[in-house]
Design a protein around this motif. Structure first.
Motif, PDB file in Angstrom:
ATOM      1  N   ALA A 126       0.808  -1.228   0.000  1.00  0.00           N
ATOM      2  CA  ALA A 126       0.000   0.000   0.000  1.00  0.00           C
ATOM      3  C   ALA A 126       0.838   1.273   0.000  1.00  0.00           C
ATOM      4  N   GLY A 127       2.167   1.152   0.060  1.00  0.00           N
ATOM      5  CA  GLY A 127       2.973   2.371  -0.003  1.00  0.00           C
ATOM      6  C   GLY A 127       4.357   2.268   0.591  1.00  0.00           C
ATOM      7  N   GLY A 128       4.467   1.641   1.775  1.00  0.00           N
ATOM      8  CA  GLY A 128       5.774   1.439   2.379  1.00  0.00           C
ATOM      9  C   GLY A 128       6.482   2.709   2.802  1.00  0.00           C
ATOM     10  N   ALA A 129       5.760   3.636   3.456  1.00  0.00           N
ATOM     11  CA  ALA A 129       6.343   4.930   3.811  1.00  0.00           C
ATOM     12  C   ALA A 129       7.268   4.864   5.022  1.00  0.00           C
ATOM     13  N   ARG A 130       7.006   3.945   5.956  1.00  0.00           N
ATOM     14  CA  ARG A 130       7.809   3.900   7.178  1.00  0.00           C
ATOM     15  C   ARG A 130       7.793   2.492   7.752  1.00  0.00           C
ATOM     16  N   LYS A 131       8.698   2.228   8.694  1.00  0.00           N
ATOM     17  CA  LYS A 131       8.853   0.884   9.242  1.00  0.00           C
ATOM     18  C   LYS A 131       8.188   0.707  10.601  1.00  0.00           C
ATOM     19  N   PRO A 281     -10.969   3.047   0.027  1.00  0.00           N
ATOM     20  CA  PRO A 281     -11.257   4.448   0.342  1.00  0.00           C
ATOM     21  C   PRO A 281     -10.366   5.008   1.445  1.00  0.00           C
ATOM     22  N   TRP A 282      -9.877   4.147   2.362  1.00  0.00           N
ATOM     23  CA  TRP A 282      -8.987   4.635   3.431  1.00  0.00           C
ATOM     24  C   TRP A 282      -7.755   5.299   2.840  1.00  0.00           C
ATOM     25  N   LEU A 283      -7.148   4.662   1.859  1.00  0.00           N
ATOM     26  CA  LEU A 283      -5.953   5.222   1.242  1.00  0.00           C
ATOM     27  C   LEU A 283      -6.254   6.542   0.538  1.00  0.00           C
ATOM     28  N   LYS A 284      -7.426   6.656  -0.054  1.00  0.00           N
ATOM     29  CA  LYS A 284      -7.793   7.916  -0.720  1.00  0.00           C
ATOM     30  C   LYS A 284      -7.916   9.050   0.294  1.00  0.00           C
ATOM     31  N   ALA A 286      -6.426   9.170   3.249  1.00  0.00           N
ATOM     32  CA  ALA A 286      -5.086   9.446   3.789  1.00  0.00           C
ATOM     33  C   ALA A 286      -4.269  10.303   2.841  1.00  0.00           C
ATOM     34  N   HIS A 287      -4.340  10.025   1.546  1.00  0.00           N
ATOM     35  CA  HIS A 287      -3.574  10.812   0.585  1.00  0.00           C
ATOM     36  C   HIS A 287      -4.171  12.210   0.403  1.00  0.00           C
ATOM     37  N   ALA A 288      -5.487  12.314   0.512  1.00  0.00           N
ATOM     38  CA  ALA A 288      -6.098  13.644   0.487  1.00  0.00           C
ATOM     39  C   ALA A 288      -5.639  14.461   1.688  1.00  0.00           C
ATOM     40  N   ALA A 289      -5.565  13.813   2.862  1.00  0.00           N
ATOM     41  CA  ALA A 289      -5.083  14.499   4.057  1.00  0.00           C
ATOM     42  C   ALA A 289      -3.643  14.964   3.876  1.00  0.00           C
ATOM     43  N   GLU A 290      -2.836  14.155   3.210  1.00  0.00           N
ATOM     44  CA  GLU A 290      -1.458  14.556   2.928  1.00  0.00           C
ATOM     45  C   GLU A 290      -1.429  15.835   2.096  1.00  0.00           C
ATOM     46  N   ALA A 311       2.023   2.732   5.776  1.00  0.00           N
ATOM     47  CA  ALA A 311       2.042   2.770   4.308  1.00  0.00           C
ATOM     48  C   ALA A 311       2.077   4.188   3.772  1.00  0.00           C
ATOM     49  N   VAL A 312       1.572   5.162   4.554  1.00  0.00           N
ATOM     50  CA  VAL A 312       1.435   6.536   4.060  1.00  0.00           C
ATOM     51  C   VAL A 312       2.394   7.461   4.808  1.00  0.00           C
TER      52      VAL A 312
END
Length: 370
Positions: A126-131, A281-284, A286-290, A311-312
């Motif tokens: 889903a993205g892999g932004a952090r560990k 929709p969760w990812l959408k 989260a990316h809108a919030a970004e 992931a974000v």
């Protein structure tokens, strides 16, 4: 890629390990809806959703009678297409909790299936932004606890490595809430984060009064101060307090989140993967919030949200409320107050299917005819 051949739907009631009360309700039972999707190649994906005690049978009926049969024969990788098709199929009952919770069970199962087929953990797929992601706890901050118990629980959370704790507010008077919060702040010091949660208990005037009182305590956020559909009230409150305003657990539409963000009605986004209708929709959200430079601090479902928050890039906190211990073989990995997403393929939840089968009170099995 493979077609869907079978869908299993189960309901498992889970009682909380500790009493949970807030300003408007008590959490007495998690009705856990679990859904398994089998494809033609023999791969299986498992997803889930939940209620806090009511509506589970309605979600089951919606899934078994209307949604799951439409999955049979569909391409399992066409997740976006299926989510849109199912949402349109239920357009007369959306936007709303029952439909979103049902869609989430399907969508999370499809993402689990995709991740397992790809041999990838969800946080990377889903993205892999952090560990890892910081944890705060809600388990010691319930409204019924005495002031002494509240202090003891919060100090214990700090000893366990948590960086913050949520305190429920909504006592009859501001003075009562302030006395409890001041006692906790004095006990834990200035470097420990204190989140507050109103559970939609206030009108605008009262929320403004309480928020202004709490500003001196350097509160991390004031959560759900007003009814979730009162965007104008949240705009007014946000303009009149320095406290970050957190919303999301009672919002069921990406467009509703959009309105909050566009109007400056919140500064912390607590999108819940079950109540928004799934990972898609969760990812959408989260990316809108970004795009609005807002933090994502999801509500509940920590076993799933750890992967999504990692992931974000704007994932900030995961809320510690364990609720799947009785039906999972291993728990979430925690190191130095941080949650670590699983590296196993799929959602990262180690389901104990024997325990699930022993506890379930409902079961449906929908298959391709013949």
């Amino acid at each position: 890629m493979a077609r869907i051949e079978r869908v299993e739907i189960l309901k498992v009631p889970l009682a909380p390990k500790t009493a949970r009360t807030d300003a408007i309700q008590s959490f007495v039972c998690q009705e856990t809806i679990i859904l398994r999707i089998h494809d033609a190649d023999g791969a299986v994906g498992a997803g889930y959703s939940y209620t806090i005690g009511t509506g589970g049978s309605s979600i089951l009926a919606l899934l078994a009678d209307h949604l799951a049969p439409r999955l049979i024969g569909a391409e399992a990788e066409a997740i976006e297409s299926m989510w849109s098709d199912l949402k349109f199929h239920t357009h007369a009952t959306t936007v709303g909790a029952i439909t979103s919770l049902a869609l989430a069970a399907i969508d999370t199962a499809l993402w689990d299936l995709r991740a397992r087929r790809a041999a990838m953990p969800l946080h990377l797929l889903a993205g892999g932004a952090r560990k890892s992601i910081p944890l705060y706890t809600t388990e010691g901050g319930w409204l019924h606890l005495s002031e002494d118990a509240l202090i003891e629980e919060t100090l214990e959370a700090r000893r366990q490595g948590f960086s913050g704790a949520k305190i429920k507010i909504g006592k009859p008077s501001i003075a009562e809430d302030m006395r409890r919060l001041e006692a906790v702040r004095d006990a834990v010091g200035p470097r420990f984060e204190i989140m507050t949660d109103c559970n939609q208990a206030f009108r605008v005037d009262e929320a403004i009064r309480r928020a202004r009182q709490m500003e001196a305590l350097d509160i991390a956020w004031i959560e759900e101060p007003l009814p979730a559909d009162d965007i104008a009230g949240h705009v007014r409150l946000s303009a009149l307090t320095s406290l970050p305003v957190a919303v999301g657990e009672s919002i069921y539409s990406i467009r509703h989140f959009r309105d909050y963000m566009q109007q400056g009605a919140c500064s912390v986004v607590q999108v819940d993967v079950a109540r928004i209708g799934g990972i898609t929709p969760w990812l959408k959200v989260a990316h809108a919030a970004e795009a609005f430079n807002l933090a994502v601090c999801p509500h509940f479902l920590m076993e799933l949200h750890v992967a999504l928050a990692c992931a974000v890039p704007n994932g900030r906190w995961v809320e510690f409320i364990p609720q799947l211990d009785d039906i999972t073989a291993s728990g979430m990995t925690i190191e130095n107050g941080h949650a670590i997403p699983s590296e196993e393929p799929g959602l990262g939840i180690d389901w104990d299917w024997d325990a699930i089968d022993a506890r379930r009170d409902s079961y449906f099995d929908i298959r391709r005819p013949g």
